[in-house]
Enzyme design. Structure first.
Site, PDB file in Angstrom:
ATOM      1  N   CYS A 270       0.861  -1.187   0.000  1.00  0.00           N
ATOM      2  CA  CYS A 270       0.000   0.000   0.000  1.00  0.00           C
ATOM      3  C   CYS A 270       0.898   1.238   0.000  1.00  0.00           C
ATOM      4  O   CYS A 270       2.127   1.128   0.128  1.00  0.00           O
ATOM      5  CB  CYS A 270      -0.851  -0.012   1.263  1.00  0.00           C
TER       6      CYS A 270
ATOM      7  N   SER B  39       1.891  -5.268   3.442  1.00  0.00           N
ATOM      8  CA  SER B  39       3.322  -5.121   3.740  1.00  0.00           C
ATOM      9  C   SER B  39       4.179  -6.114   2.962  1.00  0.00           C
ATOM     10  O   SER B  39       5.350  -6.323   3.294  1.00  0.00           O
ATOM     11  CB  SER B  39       3.537  -5.304   5.242  1.00  0.00           C
TER      12      SER B  39
ATOM     13  N   THR C   7      -6.452   0.580  11.665  1.00  0.00           N
ATOM     14  CA  THR C   7      -6.655   0.716  10.214  1.00  0.00           C
ATOM     15  C   THR C   7      -6.724  -0.619   9.478  1.00  0.00           C
ATOM     16  O   THR C   7      -7.127  -0.652   8.322  1.00  0.00           O
ATOM     17  CB  THR C   7      -5.495   1.524   9.595  1.00  0.00           C
TER      18      THR C   7
ATOM     19  N   ASN D 166      -3.322  -7.009   8.823  1.00  0.00           N
ATOM     20  CA  ASN D 166      -4.144  -7.008   7.596  1.00  0.00           C
ATOM     21  C   ASN D 166      -3.980  -8.301   6.810  1.00  0.00           C
ATOM     22  O   ASN D 166      -4.932  -8.767   6.178  1.00  0.00           O
ATOM     23  CB  ASN D 166      -3.848  -5.760   6.756  1.00  0.00           C
TER      24      ASN D 166
ATOM     25  N   GLU E 272       0.038  -0.280  16.459  1.00  0.00           N
ATOM     26  CA  GLU E 272      -0.821   0.847  16.064  1.00  0.00           C
ATOM     27  C   GLU E 272      -1.797   1.202  17.181  1.00  0.00           C
ATOM     28  O   GLU E 272      -2.043   2.381  17.464  1.00  0.00           O
ATOM     29  CB  GLU E 272      -1.587   0.501  14.779  1.00  0.00           C
TER      30      GLU E 272
ATOM     31  N   HIS F 173       5.200  -4.947   9.070  1.00  0.00           N
ATOM     32  CA  HIS F 173       5.178  -6.293   9.631  1.00  0.00           C
ATOM     33  C   HIS F 173       5.432  -7.343   8.562  1.00  0.00           C
ATOM     34  O   HIS F 173       4.535  -8.127   8.222  1.00  0.00           O
ATOM     35  CB  HIS F 173       3.835  -6.543  10.329  1.00  0.00           C
TER      36      HIS F 173
ATOM     37  N   HIS G 194       3.350   2.013  11.682  1.00  0.00           N
ATOM     38  CA  HIS G 194       2.185   1.818  12.550  1.00  0.00           C
ATOM     39  C   HIS G 194       1.980   2.947  13.553  1.00  0.00           C
ATOM     40  O   HIS G 194       0.983   2.977  14.249  1.00  0.00           O
ATOM     41  CB  HIS G 194       2.334   0.478  13.281  1.00  0.00           C
TER      42      HIS G 194
ATOM     43  N   CYS H  80      -8.360   1.486   6.538  1.00  0.00           N
ATOM     44  CA  CYS H  80      -7.853   2.251   5.396  1.00  0.00           C
ATOM     45  C   CYS H  80      -8.265   1.646   4.058  1.00  0.00           C
ATOM     46  O   CYS H  80      -8.718   0.499   3.985  1.00  0.00           O
ATOM     47  CB  CYS H  80      -6.340   2.365   5.488  1.00  0.00           C
TER      48      CYS H  80
ATOM     49  N   SER I 106       1.308  -9.566  10.882  1.00  0.00           N
ATOM     50  CA  SER I 106       0.700  -8.555  10.016  1.00  0.00           C
ATOM     51  C   SER I 106      -0.820  -8.654  10.117  1.00  0.00           C
ATOM     52  O   SER I 106      -1.438  -9.588   9.579  1.00  0.00           O
ATOM     53  CB  SER I 106       1.147  -8.781   8.570  1.00  0.00           C
TER      54      SER I 106
END
Ligand code: 0CN
Ligand code: SF4
Length: 330
Positions: free
Chosen positions: A21, A276, A173, A233, A135, A50, A83, A203, A231
């Site tokens: 991203c 990531s 996020t 996400n 985060e 991460h 983060h 996000c 990680s």
């Protein structure tokens, strides 16, 4: 009579968007530029993003990853990860006269600003996110007295809030959109006066990767998500794939972790990667799959991304100085 569809043909459905991203790209480049500009070592508080491979690669180039700023020599240069960090971490870095480079993703900073504003208005912030995630520590650290972390929908019933008329929710996020909406639904049941954040905290990249994997998952006997165990996400993508109907889904850091036993009776494999994850790791997975007879790759695209963030201002300033020095010499 129409021919029956051939379900034995092996194919890969490759999710798009996937991988890096804008915030990760910026953070990784910030460390690379810091190394180029100032030479090794460049200290980095926590993992810059991460991902094991990213951290290993940057370590080889001279980045030194530490857990806390007290491990950084007095006066040295340290990068804060994508983060984000709490004000307490910034203060600790100032105390040691560290030269800081802030690679916090601007979309994380946005949530910090919301937290600061709501705390100033004396509201209780119900921060949906995972306790212990960097985060969440950073965002909660903006207003520790006003923040309660809500880990999951099941956390809601046990919450104790002093003024239920004055509560607002925010989130990490990188959560599952669906699970977060369920948490919000339960929160609103308990606190009807609950206020929403001014805009989405989850996000665009997290959302887009979930939408893409949801689209291909129902057609997949197996989904392989590339990403590291810490990680958020990436781990969410495995859950979302399973919820969306994938028969099985696994996370791998790299192709070598793919297991033979996952492929029994498998015709369609979905592939995606977390925000990531460098694309080279996905290429390696596709090569591995091709070696198993999954040579046909169809992309399943649900969005196009073109967001880019400018580099952290400390890096931009140093690049300007370097540029001016070069011009003087010319
Ligand atoms: O994998 P990441 O480094 O972080 P989480 O998904 O664990 O939050 O991806 C970049 C996300 C950010 C901020
Ligand atoms: Fe920023 Fe989202 Fe990427 Fe995190 S996943 S770095 S919040 S763009």
């Amino acid at each position: 009579m129409d021919a029956m569809p051939d379900t034995t043909t092996k194919r890969v459905l490759l999710a798009a968007p996937r991988g890096y991203c804008a915030g990760v790209d910026r953070a990784v480049i910030a460390v690379e530029k810091a190394l180029e500009l100032h030479g090794a070592p460049i200290y980095v508080r926590k993992e810059i993003v991460h991902n094991k491979y990213v951290v290993e690669t940057l370590s080889e180039r001279g980045a030194v990853f530490v857990d806390e700023t007290d491990e950084v020599p007095e006066g040295a240069r340290v990068v804060f990860s994508a983060h984000g960090v709490s004000p307490a971490v910034r203060e600790a870095a100032d105390q040691r006269n560290l030269l800081t480079i802030d690679a916090t993703c601007p979309l994380v900073t946005k949530v910090h600003k919301e937290a600061i504003r709501f705390a100033r208005d004396e509201r209780t912030i119900l921060l949906i996110g995972h306790t212990g995630h960097e985060e969440v520590e950073g965002t909660a650290g903006e207003a520790p007295e006003h923040t309660i972390v809500v880990n999951s929908p099941d956390d809601v019933d046990g919450l104790e809030v002093s003024d239920p008329e004055n509560v607002v929710w925010l989130s990490q996020t990188t959560l599952s959109v669906d699970e977060t909406m369920e948490t919000v639904r339960r929160l609103r049941e308990r606190f009807p006066a609950l206020q929403d954040p001014p805009s989405d905290d989850i996000c665009y990249a997290t959302q887009n990767r979930q939408v893409a994997v949801k689209k291909l998952a129902p057609d997949c006997d197996l989904v392989v998500v590339v990403g590291s165990a810490n990680s958020s996400n990436s781990v969410r993508l495995v859950e979302v794939a399973l919820q969306a109907g994938a028969t099985t889904a696994y996370r791998v850091d790299r192709a070598a972790e793919i297991r033979d036993e996952w492929f029994e009776g498998v015709a369609t494999v979905g592939v995606t990667s977390g925000a990531s994850v460098p694309e080279i790791l996905v290429r390696d997975v596709l090569d591995d799959l091709a070696g198993r007879g999954f040579e046909t790759v169809e992309e399943v695209r649900t969005a196009t991304e073109d967001l880019m963030f400018s580099l952290p201002r400390e890096i931009r300033a140093d690049l300007k100085v370097k540029e001016a020095e070069r011009a003087m010499r010319a």
